[in-house]
Scaffold this motif. Structure first.
Motif, PDB file in Angstrom:
ATOM      1  N   GLN A  23      58.702  14.533  24.235  1.00 56.48           N
ATOM      2  CA  GLN A  23      58.992  15.963  24.226  1.00 56.48           C
ATOM      3  C   GLN A  23      58.949  16.464  22.791  1.00 56.48           C
ATOM      4  OE1 GLN A  23      62.966  17.234  25.399  1.00 56.48           O
ATOM      5  NE2 GLN A  23      62.163  19.168  26.169  1.00 56.48           N
ATOM      6  N   MET A  61      56.315  22.211  23.364  1.00 56.46           N
ATOM      7  CA  MET A  61      55.225  21.519  24.066  1.00 56.46           C
ATOM      8  C   MET A  61      55.614  21.046  25.447  1.00 56.46           C
ATOM      9  SD  MET A  61      52.551  21.488  22.179  1.00 56.46           S
ATOM     10  CE  MET A  61      51.583  20.169  22.893  1.00 56.46           C
ATOM     11  N   GLY A  62      56.866  21.155  25.812  1.00 57.13           N
ATOM     12  CA  GLY A  62      57.284  20.569  27.076  1.00 57.13           C
ATOM     13  C   GLY A  62      57.231  19.056  26.993  1.00 57.13           C
ATOM     14  N   LEU A  63      57.180  18.387  28.123  1.00 55.28           N
ATOM     15  CA  LEU A  63      57.090  16.933  28.166  1.00 55.28           C
ATOM     16  C   LEU A  63      55.669  16.525  28.506  1.00 55.28           C
ATOM     17  CD1 LEU A  63      60.179  17.587  28.925  1.00 55.28           C
ATOM     18  CD2 LEU A  63      60.202  15.239  29.743  1.00 55.28           C
TER      19      LEU A  63
END
Lengths: 118, 115
Positions: B37, B41-43
């Protein structure tokens, strides 16, 4: 390739007000859709998921989401937010990664940070 | 019931050093995953495993190796750490794959800094 867009980076809502978090996806087939919540310093917790059937799905903590195929959306809603709902929210779609196809995993949006005003 | 446990919780490395992150689950899950994470960028999925002795690449596998010698453990290795690998790493497990009615359970994360 599949993708997930969460248009709102931050959202501020007053406690007791209603909430809607937006999620749009791009996927070639019928999507498997998820909403996760992440509290600070914690891992992710599943709120709800859509696999098939009824397009309105109920989740934990009073959340619900509606799948709209025509709009490629899976928006998360809650009628009345509580201060404890302040967190990061992630929308995700089931994924295919490997070159040979048939892989596994989730593609996540970049998240929406929810702030609750007293 | 501990669920998914990640070790260590924090680590600082120098460029070029190696290390292994450990993920352990006590739910008898077949599937295990490693995500990273990054801010904004999110995961993103690094590698995953569909059972003991199996591993497969995810979205961002370069620079990482994994092993699943025991069903309950999934190890993520960095052979030569680079500053671009500074991130928060999450492990997850599930009874069956994404396209089943089983959710992924996440650990609390490992915060890794590469100097």
């Amino acid at each position: 390739a599949q993708s997930v867009t969460q248009p709102d980076i931050h959202i501020t809502v007053s406690e007791g007000a209603s909430l809607e978090l937006r999620c749009n996806y791009s996927y070639g087939a019928t999507p498997y859709l998820f909403w996760y919540v992440q509290s600070p310093g914690q891992g992710l917790q599943l709120l709800l998921k859509y696999f098939s059937g009824d397009t309105l799905v109920q989740g934990i903590k009073g959340f619900e989401a509606e799948f709209k195929r025509s709009q490629s959306s899976f928006n998360l809603r809650k009628p009345s937010v509580h201060w404890s709902d302040a967190a990061e929210y992630f929308c995700a779609v089931g994924s295919v990664f490997s070159i040979g196809g048939g892989a596994d995993g989730l593609t996540f949006g970049k998240g929406t940070h929810l702030i609750i005003q007293p | 019931n501990a669920g998914v446990t990640q070790t260590p919780k924090f680590r600082v490395l120098k460029t070029g050093q190696s290390m292994t992150l450990l993920c352990a689950q006590d739910m008898n899950h077949e599937y295990m995953y490693w995500y990273r994470q990054d801010p904004g960028m999110g995961l993103r999925l690094i590698h995953y495993s569909v059972g003991e002795g199996t591993t497969a690449k995810g979205e961002v596998p370069d620079g990482y190796n994994v092993s699943r010698l025991k069903k309950q453990n999934f190890l993520l290795g960095l052979e030569s750490a680079a500053p671009s690998q500074t991130s928060v790493y999450f492990c997850a497990s599930s009874y069956s794959g994404t396209y089943s009615n089983q959710p992924q359970h996440f650990g609390d994360g490992t915060r890794l800094s590469i100097l």
